[in-house]
Scaffold this motif. Structure first.
Motif, PDB file in Angstrom:
ATOM      1  N   MET A 116       1.002  -0.998  -0.107  1.00 51.06           N
ATOM      2  CA  MET A 116       0.206   0.219   0.091  1.00 51.06           C
ATOM      3  C   MET A 116       0.768   1.302   0.052  1.00 51.06           C
ATOM      4  SD  MET A 116      -3.170  -0.594  -0.248  1.00 51.06           S
ATOM      5  CE  MET A 116      -4.133   0.821   0.487  1.00 51.06           C
ATOM      6  N   ILE A 117       1.966   1.202   0.554  1.00 54.01           N
ATOM      7  CA  ILE A 117       3.002   2.286   0.710  1.00 54.01           C
ATOM      8  C   ILE A 117       3.436   2.392  -0.695  1.00 54.01           C
ATOM      9  CG2 ILE A 117       5.056   3.370   1.659  1.00 54.01           C
ATOM     10  CD1 ILE A 117       4.608   1.968   4.219  1.00 54.01           C
ATOM     11  N   ASP A 118       3.880   1.546  -1.284  1.00 55.62           N
ATOM     12  CA  ASP A 118       4.365   1.645  -2.587  1.00 55.62           C
ATOM     13  C   ASP A 118       3.452   2.100  -3.816  1.00 55.62           C
ATOM     14  OD1 ASP A 118       6.732   0.607  -1.471  1.00 55.62           O
ATOM     15  OD2 ASP A 118       6.495  -1.394  -2.629  1.00 55.62           O
ATOM     16  N   HIS A 119       2.004   1.697  -3.538  1.00 58.72           N
ATOM     17  CA  HIS A 119       0.936   2.112  -4.361  1.00 58.72           C
ATOM     18  C   HIS A 119       0.839   3.436  -4.156  1.00 58.72           C
ATOM     19  CE1 HIS A 119      -2.560   2.117  -6.848  1.00 58.72           C
ATOM     20  NE2 HIS A 119      -3.296   2.446  -6.040  1.00 58.72           N
ATOM     21  N   PHE A 120       0.834   4.030  -2.827  1.00 64.43           N
ATOM     22  CA  PHE A 120       0.737   5.258  -2.696  1.00 64.43           C
ATOM     23  C   PHE A 120       1.885   6.276  -3.253  1.00 64.43           C
ATOM     24  CE2 PHE A 120       2.847   8.618   0.383  1.00 64.43           C
ATOM     25  CZ  PHE A 120       1.641   9.425   0.331  1.00 64.43           C
ATOM     26  N   VAL A 121       3.246   5.782  -3.096  1.00 62.61           N
ATOM     27  CA  VAL A 121       4.174   6.368  -3.751  1.00 62.61           C
ATOM     28  C   VAL A 121       4.075   6.496  -5.124  1.00 62.61           C
ATOM     29  CG1 VAL A 121       6.814   6.246  -4.154  1.00 62.61           C
ATOM     30  CG2 VAL A 121       5.760   5.807  -2.012  1.00 62.61           C
ATOM     31  N   GLY A 122       3.557   5.490  -5.910  1.00 60.94           N
ATOM     32  CA  GLY A 122       3.344   5.227  -7.245  1.00 60.94           C
ATOM     33  C   GLY A 122       2.308   6.376  -8.054  1.00 60.94           C
ATOM     34  N   LEU A 123       1.398   6.653  -7.176  1.00 66.64           N
ATOM     35  CA  LEU A 123       0.600   7.507  -7.453  1.00 66.64           C
ATOM     36  C   LEU A 123       1.084   9.017  -7.480  1.00 66.64           C
ATOM     37  CD1 LEU A 123      -2.326   6.279  -5.407  1.00 66.64           C
ATOM     38  CD2 LEU A 123      -2.236   6.051  -7.890  1.00 66.64           C
ATOM     39  N   LEU A 124       1.985   9.360  -6.532  1.00 64.55           N
ATOM     40  CA  LEU A 124       2.215  10.566  -6.231  1.00 64.55           C
ATOM     41  C   LEU A 124       2.797  11.430  -7.640  1.00 64.55           C
ATOM     42  CD1 LEU A 124       4.331  10.258  -3.017  1.00 64.55           C
ATOM     43  CD2 LEU A 124       1.969  11.197  -3.131  1.00 64.55           C
ATOM     44  N   PRO A 125       2.436  12.844  -7.731  1.00 70.50           N
ATOM     45  CA  PRO A 125       2.922  13.539  -8.894  1.00 70.50           C
ATOM     46  C   PRO A 125       4.324  13.862  -8.396  1.00 70.50           C
ATOM     47  CG  PRO A 125       1.441  14.842  -7.400  1.00 70.50           C
ATOM     48  CD  PRO A 125       1.295  13.465  -6.968  1.00 70.50           C
ATOM     49  N   ALA A 126       5.207  14.378  -9.358  1.00 71.62           N
ATOM     50  CA  ALA A 126       6.496  14.671  -9.228  1.00 71.62           C
ATOM     51  C   ALA A 126       6.459  16.355  -8.576  1.00 71.62           C
ATOM     52  CB  ALA A 126       7.332  14.973 -10.590  1.00 71.62           C
TER      53      ALA A 126
ATOM     54  N   MET B 231      -3.837  18.047   7.435  1.00 76.57           N
ATOM     55  CA  MET B 231      -3.068  17.113   6.296  1.00 76.57           C
ATOM     56  C   MET B 231      -3.574  17.707   4.876  1.00 76.57           C
ATOM     57  SD  MET B 231      -3.078  13.283   8.039  1.00 76.57           S
ATOM     58  CE  MET B 231      -2.579  13.180  10.009  1.00 76.57           C
ATOM     59  N   VAL B 232      -4.720  17.892   4.905  1.00 78.31           N
ATOM     60  CA  VAL B 232      -5.519  18.060   3.448  1.00 78.31           C
ATOM     61  C   VAL B 232      -4.992  19.552   3.273  1.00 78.31           C
ATOM     62  CG1 VAL B 232      -7.539  18.617   2.231  1.00 78.31           C
ATOM     63  CG2 VAL B 232      -7.387  16.628   3.791  1.00 78.31           C
ATOM     64  N   ARG B 233      -4.823  20.497   3.982  1.00 80.16           N
ATOM     65  CA  ARG B 233      -4.570  21.809   3.835  1.00 80.16           C
ATOM     66  C   ARG B 233      -3.015  21.878   3.246  1.00 80.16           C
ATOM     67  NH1 ARG B 233      -1.301  25.319   6.142  1.00 80.16           N
ATOM     68  NH2 ARG B 233      -1.126  24.026   8.090  1.00 80.16           N
ATOM     69  N   VAL B 234      -2.358  21.277   3.623  1.00 82.68           N
ATOM     70  CA  VAL B 234      -0.842  21.436   3.247  1.00 82.68           C
ATOM     71  C   VAL B 234      -0.685  20.415   2.070  1.00 82.68           C
ATOM     72  CG1 VAL B 234      -0.070  21.724   5.585  1.00 82.68           C
ATOM     73  CG2 VAL B 234       0.036  19.397   4.803  1.00 82.68           C
ATOM     74  N   LEU B 235      -1.582  19.663   1.681  1.00 82.64           N
ATOM     75  CA  LEU B 235      -1.590  18.817   0.554  1.00 82.64           C
ATOM     76  C   LEU B 235      -1.878  19.558  -0.668  1.00 82.64           C
ATOM     77  CD1 LEU B 235      -1.130  15.817  -0.582  1.00 82.64           C
ATOM     78  CD2 LEU B 235      -3.445  15.378  -0.104  1.00 82.64           C
ATOM     79  N   ARG B 236      -1.000  19.746  -1.742  1.00 83.43           N
ATOM     80  CA  ARG B 236      -1.532  20.308  -2.979  1.00 83.43           C
ATOM     81  C   ARG B 236      -2.428  19.537  -3.755  1.00 83.43           C
ATOM     82  NH1 ARG B 236       0.454  19.108  -8.178  1.00 83.43           N
ATOM     83  NH2 ARG B 236       2.522  17.851  -8.287  1.00 83.43           N
ATOM     84  N   PRO B 237      -3.420  20.254  -4.396  1.00 86.44           N
ATOM     85  CA  PRO B 237      -4.289  19.607  -5.363  1.00 86.44           C
ATOM     86  C   PRO B 237      -3.721  18.608  -6.504  1.00 86.44           C
ATOM     87  CG  PRO B 237      -4.812  22.059  -5.264  1.00 86.44           C
ATOM     88  CD  PRO B 237      -3.471  21.751  -4.516  1.00 86.44           C
ATOM     89  N   GLY B 238      -4.337  17.572  -6.311  1.00 89.38           N
ATOM     90  CA  GLY B 238      -3.668  16.631  -7.242  1.00 89.38           C
ATOM     91  C   GLY B 238      -2.739  15.519  -6.531  1.00 89.38           C
ATOM     92  N   GLY B 239      -2.608  15.845  -5.152  1.00 89.11           N
ATOM     93  CA  GLY B 239      -1.646  15.070  -4.238  1.00 89.11           C
ATOM     94  C   GLY B 239      -2.304  14.321  -3.500  1.00 89.11           C
ATOM     95  N   PHE B 240      -1.751  13.292  -2.793  1.00 88.73           N
ATOM     96  CA  PHE B 240      -2.482  11.977  -2.205  1.00 88.73           C
ATOM     97  C   PHE B 240      -1.834  11.781  -0.687  1.00 88.73           C
ATOM     98  CE2 PHE B 240      -2.388  10.997  -6.753  1.00 88.73           C
ATOM     99  CZ  PHE B 240      -3.453  10.274  -6.765  1.00 88.73           C
TER     100      PHE B 240
END
Length: 217
Positions: free
Chosen positions: A37-47, A133-142
């Motif tokens: 699940m961690i690897d899946h999360f990482v794979g979804l992240l935008p640069a 956590m949502v506040r510091v997360l950019r749109p398109g982030g996970f």
């Protein structure tokens, strides 16, 4: 200033920081599904995959994230845990702070990683923590949140007694549907969940939720 529950948690982890950091140095407690699940999360992240390890403890997950192409940094309530994180993982910045009031600016991170870091706060704090956590997360982030499944509040930490420490910690268990509902209510799209039964000496089921902050709306 930390809330009463946070003050208790900070005191407990300050006391056992070195024992904890020496006992859990990397991903020893994680099962293959957890790591997947961690690897899946990482794979979804935008640069560029800048990730906040929210509740990093002694920083044991920072190298795991970095080895998968992330730029992780940590924040934790316990100054002593942060001391160990800085000593053991000097390549990754770590700061002291509460997840109920993060010092980071809005939309700073591509991912927020909450690995069992909400478990010591009561339900009254949970929506505020998730909101930060949502506040510091950019749109398109996970966002990734891991927790023990259940309905009860349990005293934990007795395992440190063998090392001579009588610490008081309480763990709040949550239902997966409750956690996904709270996350969705904050405007995120839940994209993956896992729930597994206890393995080995684990007394409780475990769950992970991954959600995306939309780019619009």
């Amino acid at each position: 200033m930390p809330q009463p529950d946070e003050a208790m948690t900070r005191t407990a982890y300050d006391l056992v920081a070195d024992v904890y950091a020496d006992r859990f140095t990397a991903t020893e407690p994680e099962q293959p599904l957890d790591l997947a699940m961690i690897d899946h999360f990482v794979g979804l992240l935008p640069a560029p995959r800048r990730v906040l390890d929210a509740g990093c403890g002694a920083g044991r997950m920072l190298p795991y994230l970095a080895a998968r192409g992330c730029r992780p940094e940590g924040v934790d309530l316990s100054p002593e845990m942060v001391r160990r994180a800085r000593a053991d993982h000097p390549g990754h910045p770590c700061t002291v702070g509460s997840l109920t009031d993060l010092a980071h600016r809005d939309a700073l991170f591509d991912g927020v990683f909450s690995w069992y870091s909400t478990i010591h706060n009561p339900d009254a704090d949970l929506d505020g923590m998730l909101g930060e956590m949502v506040r510091v997360l950019r749109p398109g982030g996970f966002l990734l949140v891991a927790f023990q499944v259940g309905d009860e509040v349990r005293r934990v930490g007795q395992g440190f007694a063998a090392s001579g420490y009588d610490v008081v910690l309480f763990r709040h268990h949550r239902r997966t549907a409750d956690m996904t509902g709270r996350i969705a209510a904050l405007g995120l799209e839940v994209v993956a969940t896992s729930q597994r039964g206890p393995i080995g000496t684990e007394p409780d089921p475990q769950a992970v939720v991954i959600a995306r902050r939309p780019t619009t709306g």
